[in-house]
Design a protein around this motif. Structure first.
Motif, PDB file in Angstrom:
ATOM      1  N   ASP A 295       0.857  -1.197   0.000  1.00 29.64           N
ATOM      2  CA  ASP A 295       0.000   0.000   0.000  1.00 29.64           C
ATOM      3  C   ASP A 295       0.885   1.236   0.000  1.00 29.64           C
ATOM      4  O   ASP A 295       1.262   1.716   1.040  1.00 29.64           O
ATOM      5  CB  ASP A 295      -0.903  -0.043   1.233  1.00 29.64           C
ATOM      6  N   ASP A 296       1.245   1.780  -1.161  1.00 31.68           N
ATOM      7  CA  ASP A 296       0.747   1.392  -2.466  1.00 31.68           C
ATOM      8  C   ASP A 296       1.919   1.350  -3.442  1.00 31.68           C
ATOM      9  O   ASP A 296       1.764   1.694  -4.612  1.00 31.68           O
ATOM     10  CB  ASP A 296      -0.354   2.348  -2.907  1.00 31.68           C
ATOM     11  N   ASP A 357      -4.829   0.198  -6.112  1.00 27.97           N
ATOM     12  CA  ASP A 357      -4.536   0.496  -4.700  1.00 27.97           C
ATOM     13  C   ASP A 357      -5.191  -0.534  -3.787  1.00 27.97           C
ATOM     14  O   ASP A 357      -5.906  -0.194  -2.856  1.00 27.97           O
ATOM     15  CB  ASP A 357      -5.010   1.921  -4.348  1.00 27.97           C
ATOM     16  N   PHE A 358      -4.930  -1.802  -4.080  1.00 29.11           N
ATOM     17  CA  PHE A 358      -5.502  -2.854  -3.225  1.00 29.11           C
ATOM     18  C   PHE A 358      -4.504  -4.001  -3.114  1.00 29.11           C
ATOM     19  O   PHE A 358      -4.869  -5.168  -3.079  1.00 29.11           O
ATOM     20  CB  PHE A 358      -6.840  -3.313  -3.801  1.00 29.11           C
ATOM     21  N   GLY A 359      -3.210  -3.641  -3.070  1.00 28.28           N
ATOM     22  CA  GLY A 359      -2.184  -4.643  -2.820  1.00 28.28           C
ATOM     23  C   GLY A 359      -1.526  -5.163  -4.070  1.00 28.28           C
ATOM     24  O   GLY A 359      -1.462  -4.473  -5.093  1.00 28.28           O
ATOM     25  N   ALA A 360      -1.031  -6.394  -3.984  1.00 24.57           N
ATOM     26  CA  ALA A 360      -0.229  -6.954  -5.072  1.00 24.57           C
ATOM     27  C   ALA A 360      -0.641  -8.373  -5.424  1.00 24.57           C
ATOM     28  O   ALA A 360       0.066  -9.054  -6.156  1.00 24.57           O
ATOM     29  CB  ALA A 360       1.241  -6.919  -4.688  1.00 24.57           C
ATOM     30  N   VAL A 412     -15.857  11.675 -14.779  1.00 22.39           N
ATOM     31  CA  VAL A 412     -14.858  10.893 -15.517  1.00 22.39           C
ATOM     32  C   VAL A 412     -15.239   9.409 -15.450  1.00 22.39           C
ATOM     33  O   VAL A 412     -15.447   8.881 -14.355  1.00 22.39           O
ATOM     34  CB  VAL A 412     -13.443  11.127 -14.943  1.00 22.39           C
ATOM     35  N   PRO A 413     -15.335   8.732 -16.587  1.00 23.54           N
ATOM     36  CA  PRO A 413     -15.673   7.299 -16.581  1.00 23.54           C
ATOM     37  C   PRO A 413     -14.558   6.469 -15.922  1.00 23.54           C
ATOM     38  O   PRO A 413     -13.381   6.835 -16.009  1.00 23.54           O
ATOM     39  CB  PRO A 413     -15.786   6.952 -18.071  1.00 23.54           C
ATOM     40  N   THR A 414     -14.947   5.351 -15.319  1.00 19.60           N
ATOM     41  CA  THR A 414     -13.972   4.511 -14.605  1.00 19.60           C
ATOM     42  C   THR A 414     -14.201   3.041 -14.925  1.00 19.60           C
ATOM     43  O   THR A 414     -15.291   2.637 -15.314  1.00 19.60           O
ATOM     44  CB  THR A 414     -14.103   4.674 -13.073  1.00 19.60           C
ATOM     45  N   ILE A 415     -13.142   2.265 -14.761  1.00 19.07           N
ATOM     46  CA  ILE A 415     -13.261   0.801 -14.701  1.00 19.07           C
ATOM     47  C   ILE A 415     -12.489   0.347 -13.478  1.00 19.07           C
ATOM     48  O   ILE A 415     -11.753   1.125 -12.865  1.00 19.07           O
ATOM     49  CB  ILE A 415     -12.690   0.102 -15.965  1.00 19.07           C
ATOM     50  N   ARG A 416     -12.629  -0.923 -13.098  1.00 16.79           N
ATOM     51  CA  ARG A 416     -11.811  -1.493 -12.028  1.00 16.79           C
ATOM     52  C   ARG A 416     -11.220  -2.814 -12.479  1.00 16.79           C
ATOM     53  O   ARG A 416     -11.933  -3.663 -13.006  1.00 16.79           O
ATOM     54  CB  ARG A 416     -12.640  -1.817 -10.768  1.00 16.79           C
ATOM     55  N   LEU A 417      -9.925  -2.987 -12.260  1.00 13.90           N
ATOM     56  CA  LEU A 417      -9.260  -4.283 -12.394  1.00 13.90           C
ATOM     57  C   LEU A 417      -9.115  -4.787 -10.961  1.00 13.90           C
ATOM     58  O   LEU A 417      -8.184  -4.421 -10.246  1.00 13.90           O
ATOM     59  CB  LEU A 417      -7.912  -4.110 -13.085  1.00 13.90           C
ATOM     60  N   ASN A 418     -10.090  -5.580 -10.523  1.00 14.87           N
ATOM     61  CA  ASN A 418     -10.179  -5.940  -9.104  1.00 14.87           C
ATOM     62  C   ASN A 418      -9.154  -6.988  -8.710  1.00 14.87           C
ATOM     63  O   ASN A 418      -9.106  -8.078  -9.271  1.00 14.87           O
ATOM     64  CB  ASN A 418     -11.578  -6.471  -8.779  1.00 14.87           C
ATOM     65  N   GLN A 419      -8.363  -6.651  -7.693  1.00 20.61           N
ATOM     66  CA  GLN A 419      -7.366  -7.589  -7.176  1.00 20.61           C
ATOM     67  C   GLN A 419      -7.976  -8.461  -6.089  1.00 20.61           C
ATOM     68  O   GLN A 419      -8.900  -8.051  -5.388  1.00 20.61           O
ATOM     69  CB  GLN A 419      -6.194  -6.798  -6.585  1.00 20.61           C
ATOM     70  N   ASN A 420      -7.407  -9.643  -5.938  1.00 20.59           N
ATOM     71  CA  ASN A 420      -7.743 -10.492  -4.797  1.00 20.59           C
ATOM     72  C   ASN A 420      -7.215  -9.803  -3.540  1.00 20.59           C
ATOM     73  O   ASN A 420      -6.017  -9.579  -3.402  1.00 20.59           O
ATOM     74  CB  ASN A 420      -7.077 -11.858  -4.974  1.00 20.59           C
ATOM     75  N   GLY A 421      -8.122  -9.449  -2.640  1.00 18.45           N
ATOM     76  CA  GLY A 421      -7.726  -8.704  -1.446  1.00 18.45           C
ATOM     77  C   GLY A 421      -7.665  -9.543  -0.190  1.00 18.45           C
ATOM     78  O   GLY A 421      -7.642  -9.011   0.918  1.00 18.45           O
ATOM     79  N   ASP A 433       3.948  -4.017   6.369  1.00 15.60           N
ATOM     80  CA  ASP A 433       3.795  -3.775   4.927  1.00 15.60           C
ATOM     81  C   ASP A 433       5.174  -3.498   4.331  1.00 15.60           C
ATOM     82  O   ASP A 433       5.584  -2.346   4.180  1.00 15.60           O
ATOM     83  CB  ASP A 433       2.835  -2.614   4.674  1.00 15.60           C
ATOM     84  N   THR A 434       5.879  -4.582   4.015  1.00 16.51           N
ATOM     85  CA  THR A 434       7.254  -4.498   3.511  1.00 16.51           C
ATOM     86  C   THR A 434       7.388  -5.343   2.243  1.00 16.51           C
ATOM     87  O   THR A 434       6.521  -6.174   1.937  1.00 16.51           O
ATOM     88  CB  THR A 434       8.267  -4.961   4.572  1.00 16.51           C
ATOM     89  N   LEU A 435       8.501  -5.145   1.561  1.00 22.00           N
ATOM     90  CA  LEU A 435       8.714  -5.705   0.217  1.00 22.00           C
ATOM     91  C   LEU A 435       8.541  -7.221   0.138  1.00 22.00           C
ATOM     92  O   LEU A 435       8.037  -7.747  -0.866  1.00 22.00           O
ATOM     93  CB  LEU A 435      10.121  -5.323  -0.249  1.00 22.00           C
ATOM     94  N   ASP A 436       8.976  -7.920   1.182  1.00 18.86           N
ATOM     95  CA  ASP A 436       8.917  -9.385   1.186  1.00 18.86           C
ATOM     96  C   ASP A 436       7.499  -9.926   1.017  1.00 18.86           C
ATOM     97  O   ASP A 436       7.323 -11.111   0.746  1.00 18.86           O
ATOM     98  CB  ASP A 436       9.525  -9.922   2.484  1.00 18.86           C
ATOM     99  N   LYS A 437       6.484  -9.087   1.212  1.00 14.77           N
ATOM    100  CA  LYS A 437       5.096  -9.555   1.124  1.00 14.77           C
ATOM    101  C   LYS A 437       4.592  -9.627  -0.316  1.00 14.77           C
ATOM    102  O   LYS A 437       3.490 -10.105  -0.569  1.00 14.77           O
ATOM    103  CB  LYS A 437       4.166  -8.652   1.949  1.00 14.77           C
ATOM    104  N   ILE A 438       5.376  -9.139  -1.269  1.00 13.92           N
ATOM    105  CA  ILE A 438       4.931  -9.129  -2.669  1.00 13.92           C
ATOM    106  C   ILE A 438       5.475 -10.346  -3.408  1.00 13.92           C
ATOM    107  O   ILE A 438       6.673 -10.618  -3.373  1.00 13.92           O
ATOM    108  CB  ILE A 438       5.392  -7.834  -3.371  1.00 13.92           C
TER     109      ILE A 438
END
Lengths: 466, 466
Positions: A295-296, A357-360, A412-421, A433-438
């Motif tokens: 994030d993020d 903006d919902f993780g990796a 403004v029109p929008t779409i979402r590419l929904n991530q598994n949260g 929330d550190t690099l090793d989590k990605i």
């Protein structure tokens, strides 16, 4: 995840071959071939991991309005230049700066024990250390029923429940009420301070930070602290045993006046319709406890890398692709509101906007709520993304991401590419929330999806407005 | 785990029926029936969870020699009385007390960032805050090669690798060298302080505490701090980028003179051979960062609950069963050495000893290294335990558990009921060692295994000595 990478590359190839024979009119065969090549390249590329590794390592935590966030903007500009963007700039804005400072919180009755807590954004400091009896509330609804000035001299504790893990993040908004507005009831009751159970789905000894909501124009006048889920469990068990609880608290968090922040803007100028903007992005600031990987940093890496892959194509897409690295998102979408205001006159040129903006974790769904022709275009894009494990989703789009809300509100029109949260609220706003989590392969899947879909939209003649 | 519970209860019943027909001579059918009933009762009982919940909630963290550890001894005595033990007592001893105090550690170059660290047991305080350049060592072997006085004014950082997760905990001893004796090389080099990568298998932002080793009779004269694995990764990445690192450090940890501790001893007096003692136990103290649920509230719960189930049988086993809640284990096996010394004259009456101190996951192996007749007895016991998923294991027994080492060195026979340690070093000595990490069904499996095996050994006439 190596297996996913191999499988999806294979599947991308086979889908591409099959669809060459019967291409729908909204996307040309050449566009489809380019999108497919972008996906293949993205799945094999390390660029996303390189970006998020650089941001989290070389800049570190970057609270909105801090010196570190300024370094991050310089980093973003240099990155954009090195990746071949046509135009890079920073649009500055001013904002009030809240600083966490030092905190010490411990249980003092029935015995001495350290608690793992952190101040919530906007909280006031303790004038001196407080040591007070605890008034326990099972949830915010119980606290909402108290009478004014009935909690004088107490430290209020709002319990609640650990968030259930979910793919969509369902439940966050509801649980977040104790973080957002709990202070308004505690302050009305005359309490000396408020302690809340963290809003998170993990059972680790990390507090989850996060911003509180103002009451009209007023911030909290009391200290407000979130403690970890295991600490909250501990207080609940002691309370249920009938033990009187007291807590000692010293917090230095406070507002420190106006500072500068800014949005970093990286453009690939459209080859035919340069004034039409397809906007993607993430937020550059992070909470200060972790290094803002999930994030993020992830969203910055996904959207910048996707655009950078498009930049390497022989020809720019027809429309301009703009990556915005929003500033000061965590502390109230301040960069997003600044952007919508600074671009008010040309927001009608923004043909589409969406944010990561919902993780990796992997993207599982493509959602849109557009006009009929644009919907058909997105349907076709979803088919092209399907080898990545992405399904076409419903019509109810909540604004394209936090930083998109202000411009979506202006049409403004929008779409979402929904991530598994599912794991997102384990890490959200914590020191963890550190690099090793990605997972690099999951990050690459995101970049593949963004690169293909944003390319296809930017290179399309389909009108996306209502 | 509900499934495990049902399966094992069923399997216990079927094994029992099968073996009624051809019982070996070392264990009578009646003993086997009793052991099987103990296992069934244990798998359905909540007693173990009740004990560890009470200890971690009502006492909390309990550092060796602290006031909290004294409250834990009082708790242990009361618990023993309430569970029907025949004799309960505390055997006191004195010990030097090390107090962690307050710590602040942060990276100051290439930029300001908080690090998540904790002082290691036995470390000296900073006289005032230190801010010094970091000398990076890839591992303790690299540090061991430095010349005396070649590190003046530096803060040494010993990197290393995250522990690999394993069922047996293999690798801990080796990784632990940087924690144990790293200070001796840093101090010889004239360093101002030592920072080490935590010895743990998790990638969470928790430091792992733990005791250092003395050099002869001397404790470290410099501050020594363990930082979390993600923090160590961060320093490594910055170092590999060629960034000069500096760290600011303030630590108040220090020795504070002699205090009292003690071992709690709970006896079920043997019905035929009361002087022969079968000793089980765990350690009552914990590190102060967590609440000592897994290390070693679980061991206290497992062994006390197992003996308490045996106490409910119509008749006491032939030999005495003794539960020892050892004091001050974490800070140097002080209770264990005190016990071995205080019982020196009658250690030859201790026919067997074993400790539960490796968490709360299921037992997978029964190990022994005894005389031939005793080995046959343990073989038979292993058959009875097999429905719990426990296999018979090898001959190389490392002393029956940490607190058993001093008495094993003086000839007391030992066995091991080996637990799955896969997750143990994720939590070991961290703030995250809290009650929520214990699975009630896994804990119950441990109690079932202890109750059955210790009952059978205590009710046996087989000689266990060499």
């Amino acid at each position: 995840m190596q297996q996913l990478k191999r499988l999806t590359i294979g599947a991308v190839l086979s889908i591409f071959s099959a669809q060459l024979l019967a291409a729908p009119a909204l996307i040309t065969n050449e566009q489809k071939q380019t999108a497919t090549q972008l996906m293949q390249t993205a799945l094999k590329s390390d660029l996303g991991m390189e970006i998020v590794t650089s941001l989290t390592t070389e800049i570190g935590p970057r609270l909105g309005g801090s010196e570190a966030e300024k370094r991050a903007r310089d980093w973003g500009l240099k990155l954009g230049e090195s990746l071949g963007f046509d135009k890079t700039q920073v649009e500055e804005f001013t904002m009030p700066f809240w600083d966490r400072g030092h905190l010490h919180i411990s249980l003092t009755s029935p015995y001495q024990q350290e608690l793992y807590g952190t101040a919530l954004g906007g909280a006031a400091p303790t004038k001196k250390s407080i040591n007070a009896d605890v008034e326990y509330f099972r949830d915010i609804h119980a606290l909402a029923e108290i009478k004014d000035n009935s909690l004088k001299g107490k430290i209020v504790f709002i319990d609640g429940d650990m968030m259930v893990k979910s793919q969509t993040g369902a439940g966050y908004g509801q649980a977040n009420q104790r973080r957002r507005i709990g202070w308004q009831h505690a302050q009305r009751g005359g309490a000396s301070a408020l302690v809340v159970r963290s809003v998170g789905s993990d059972s680790h000894r990390f507090p989850h930070s996060g911003m509180m909501s103002k009451d009209g124009e007023k911030w909290a006048e009391i200290p407000v602290i979130a403690i970890s889920n295991p600490d909250a469990d501990h207080l609940r068990r002691l309370h249920n045993l009938g033990k009187p609880l007291s807590i000692s608290l010293h917090s230095e968090s406070k507002w420190k006046g106006e500072v500068s922040s800014g949005n970093v803007i990286l453009d690939l100028i459209g080859s035919e319709k340069p004034d039409e903007i397809v906007l993607i992005g993430g937020h550059l600031d992070s909470w200060d406890l972790g290094t803002g990987a999930v994030d993020d940093g992830a969203g910055i890496a996904i959207t910048t890398a996707a655009a950078a892959l498009i930049a390497k194509l022989p020809k720019r897409p027809k429309r301009t692709i703009r990556v915005v690295m929003f500033g000061a998102e965590e502390v109230g979408l301040l960069g997003a509101f600044a952007y919508a205001k600074q671009h008010e006159a040309n927001l009608n040129n923004h043909v589409l906007a969406t944010e990561s903006d919902f993780g990796a974790q992997t993207i599982w769904q493509l959602e849109s709520n557009l006009n009929p022709q644009a919907t058909l275009l997105i349907d076709e894009i979803a088919k092209i993304l399907s080898p990545l494990g992405i399904v076409r989703g419903g019509a109810d789009v909540p604004g394209g991401g936090p930083d998109i809300i202000p411009m979506a509100a202006k049409g403004v029109p929008t779409i979402r590419l929904n991530q598994n949260g599912r794991d997102y609220f384990d890490l959200h706003h914590t020191p963890d929330d550190t690099l090793d989590k990605i997972d690099p392969d999951e990050l690459a899947q995101n970049i593949a999806a963004y690169a293909a879909s944003i390319y296809l939209i930017a290179d399309s003649d389909v009108e996306l407005k209502p």
